[in-house]
Write a protein that holds these residues in place. Structure first.
Motif, PDB file in Angstrom:
ATOM      1  N   HIS A  17      -0.790  -6.083  -3.147  1.00 10.55           N
ATOM      2  CA  HIS A  17      -0.773  -6.024  -1.687  1.00 10.55           C
ATOM      3  C   HIS A  17      -1.679  -7.060  -1.037  1.00 10.55           C
ATOM      4  O   HIS A  17      -2.519  -6.729  -0.206  1.00 10.55           O
ATOM      5  CB  HIS A  17      -1.128  -4.616  -1.196  1.00 10.55           C
ATOM      6  CG  HIS A  17       0.075  -3.729  -1.178  1.00 10.55           C
ATOM      7  ND1 HIS A  17       1.049  -3.835  -0.227  1.00 10.55           N
ATOM      8  CD2 HIS A  17       0.478  -2.778  -2.035  1.00 10.55           C
ATOM      9  CE1 HIS A  17       2.009  -2.962  -0.494  1.00 10.55           C
ATOM     10  NE2 HIS A  17       1.692  -2.313  -1.591  1.00 10.55           N
TER      11      HIS A  17
ATOM     12  N   ASP B 107       7.570  -3.086   1.524  1.00  8.00           N
ATOM     13  CA  ASP B 107       7.632  -1.613   1.526  1.00  8.00           C
ATOM     14  C   ASP B 107       6.692  -0.938   2.512  1.00  8.00           C
ATOM     15  O   ASP B 107       6.934   0.181   2.921  1.00  8.00           O
ATOM     16  CB  ASP B 107       7.340  -1.064   0.124  1.00  8.00           C
ATOM     17  CG  ASP B 107       5.889  -1.295  -0.277  1.00  8.00           C
ATOM     18  OD1 ASP B 107       5.442  -2.448  -0.214  1.00  8.00           O
ATOM     19  OD2 ASP B 107       5.209  -0.323  -0.640  1.00  8.00           O
ATOM     20  N   GLU B 108       5.596  -1.604   2.882  1.00  5.11           N
ATOM     21  CA  GLU B 108       4.630  -0.888   3.720  1.00  5.11           C
ATOM     22  C   GLU B 108       4.965  -1.048   5.198  1.00  5.11           C
ATOM     23  O   GLU B 108       4.200  -1.606   5.977  1.00  5.11           O
ATOM     24  CB  GLU B 108       3.208  -1.334   3.391  1.00  5.11           C
ATOM     25  CG  GLU B 108       2.841  -1.005   1.959  1.00  5.11           C
ATOM     26  CD  GLU B 108       1.543  -0.215   1.793  1.00  5.11           C
ATOM     27  OE1 GLU B 108       0.700  -0.254   2.695  1.00  5.11           O
ATOM     28  OE2 GLU B 108       1.393   0.447   0.749  1.00  5.11           O
TER      29      GLU B 108
ATOM     30  N   HIS C 192       6.883   1.023  -5.447  1.00  7.01           N
ATOM     31  CA  HIS C 192       5.472   1.230  -5.115  1.00  7.01           C
ATOM     32  C   HIS C 192       5.182   2.704  -4.852  1.00  7.01           C
ATOM     33  O   HIS C 192       6.088   3.470  -4.594  1.00  7.01           O
ATOM     34  CB  HIS C 192       5.106   0.442  -3.856  1.00  7.01           C
ATOM     35  CG  HIS C 192       4.982  -1.029  -4.101  1.00  7.01           C
ATOM     36  ND1 HIS C 192       4.266  -1.857  -3.291  1.00  7.01           N
ATOM     37  CD2 HIS C 192       5.474  -1.805  -5.088  1.00  7.01           C
ATOM     38  CE1 HIS C 192       4.332  -3.094  -3.754  1.00  7.01           C
ATOM     39  NE2 HIS C 192       5.069  -3.091  -4.842  1.00  7.01           N
TER      40      HIS C 192
END
Ligand code: ZN
Length: 490
Positions: free
Chosen positions: A165, A273-274, A343
């Protein structure tokens, strides 16, 4: 290995320690190196003419000059030079890879015992900048813990090191300089999250499609294999552009600057994804295709799947929908020649077999906090008094911790630890709210100090884990093993 150990010409009657048999290695000058526990501490012992290259106390044993070297950063560096299997390699190109974050630097043995049983390659060093900040560690330290664990265990199949990340160019640079073999580029700051709320008219106002884009995507059927076909209309294409085009440029810039010259040494993962909005399969296709057009070569991509992948608990959402979207995401990844990365993969037991099946056993799954939870479960099992103290402190830190992690924890559902019996405390780790409470407050538990500048818990916790290290290894092996079992059978 047994024979190597038996041949070791070290006189243990002159030196009281407990040998780690799998760590016995021959040096190229005829000397030896091995790890042992002495007075409660792990050490490296090097015998022969190269011993002096390690920093530590010199002594004589039989015919050999020896050095008793601490597990310091300088010695870890030398270890990686002398024994290349203790340095990370890119592992994402292998079928099954598994990210095993170790926030405490003590989970390596349990992780290695778990992956030993499956044909899976571990990424043993894996921390996000957020985790480094919250635990006051650096990537040097994370990598060193992995190198020592590998040497002690005699693990030679190769492990990865993931700068997880990363959001800024300087973070990518930092991880690469240290020899990290995987970069996970987090694009969340370049992904728009307001687009799904727009009407088609608003989207059309904000995004004028170029002829090039229209020609590339409209009125076409993109067959990604096995009956999965992706199509775009003007509105869905506009939304792709609005949501992801900045992220695509960001990925492309970072790739060209830092990765393109070393794709043989570094795996590049793109994480989208975040974000609050799930990545639709057609959006996944768009991102992949735009990256391909720009010559970006990725090893893995982490979409934001439908439903919720919250930390440390099982999948929340519609399992059937997840399964049908996973099938398409996996096909897209195969079509473009990379693997899917999942993740927040800890404890997602209800969807592991779906992931294993649709990816055809080619996946990367990341876990991190779950190994910390297992460590805290060991505390609950072996020192109820300390556990209660930590637990109550976690409750007071919960609000602050929520700034860092998205969870739907309801702390009012957690039983009062003061009224619970000792024997019931480990059971808290089967309750989602209690799990998430401990999961996200690790930074406060590990780093906070009292008025005099002493750690509130850190030293006591590490002493406990040291004393109960076999129990930690056993639980960790079982828990991580359950993940791999389901993923591999899928
Ligand atoms: Zn992520």
């Amino acid at each position: 290995m047994d024979n190597t150990m038996k041949a070791l010409p070290f006189d243990f009657t002159q030196y009281d320690c407990r040998l780690y048999p799998a760590s016995v290695n021959r040096m190229d000058d005829g000397g030896w190196a091995f790890m042992a526990e002495k007075d409660g501490e792990d050490l490296l012992i090097v015998m022969g003419s190269q011993a002096g290259e390690f920093k530590g106390r010199s002594f004589r044993n039989g015919a050999f000059n020896c050095v008793e070297a601490s597990l310091s950063a300088a010695n870890a560096k030398t270890l990686r030079k002398k024994f290349p299997f203790t340095a990370p390699v890119p592992v994402l190109r292998r079928d099954r890879s598994f990210g095993l974050g170790d926030r405490l630097g003590i989970a390596g043995e349990g992780h290695l015992q778990a992956v030993d049983e499956y044909n899976a390659y571990p990424v043993l060093a894996q921390q996000s900048i957020r985790e480094l900040d919250l635990t006051h560690r650096g990537y040097e330290d994370v990598l060193d813990a992995a190198s020592w664990a590998v040497f002690r265990h005699g693990y030679r199949k190769g492990f990865g090191a993931d700068g997880d990340h990363l959001k800024k160019p300087e973070e990518v640079e930092y991880a690469l300089e240290l020899g990290f073999t995987m970069i996970t580029l987090d694009c969340s700051e370049h992904i728009r999250s307001d687009v799904n709320d727009m009407s088609p008219e608003q989207a059309a106002d904000e995004c004028l499609l170029t002829d090039e884009l229209k020609e590339c995507y409209l009125d076409q059927h993109f067959d990604v294999g096995e009956g999965n076909v992706i199509t775009f209309d003007e509105d869905s294409l506009r939304r792709c552009v609005l949501i992801y085009s900045k992220a695509v440029e960001f990925v492309s810039d970072i790739f060209k600057k830092y990765i393109s010259g070393k794709t043989d040494q570094v795996d590049f993962e793109v994480s989208i994804d975040e974000t609050p909005t799930p990545t639709l399969p057609l959006q996944h296709y768009f991102v992949a295709n735009e990256l391909l057009k720009r010559g970006v070569k990725i090893a893995t991509l982490a979409p934001r799947f439908c439903g919720e992948f919250q930390k440390g608990v099982d999948y929340i959402g519609d399992v059937d929908r997840f399964d049908s979207e996973m099938k398409v995401h996996a096909a897209i990844a195969r079509h473009f020649g990379y693997k899917l990365s999942i993740h927040s993969g800890s404890d997602k037991f209800s969807v592991f077999s779906s992931i294993g099946k649709h990816t055809k056993g080619r996946f990367h799954v990341k876990t991190a906090g779950t190994s910390w939870l297992v460590a805290m479960q060991v505390v609950a099992e072996t020192d109820p008094y300390l556990y209660r103290e930590v637990h109550k402190y976690a409750l007071t830190s919960f609000e602050k911790a929520q700034k860092y992690y998205h969870v739907s924890t309801d702390i009012t559902k957690i039983p009062d630890v003061d009224t619970m019996e000792d024997k019931d405390l480990p059971g808290l780790f089967s309750q989602n709210d209690a799990r998430q409470l401990i999961h996200i407050t690790y930074g406060f538990i590990l780093s906070d100090k009292d008025d005099k500048g002493n750690f509130l818990f850190r030293d006591r916790l590490y002493a406990l884990w040291h004393k109960n290290k076999e129990l930690y290894v056993k639980h960790l092996k079982e828990h991580i093993g359950r993940h791999l079992e389901l993923l591999c059978e899928g």
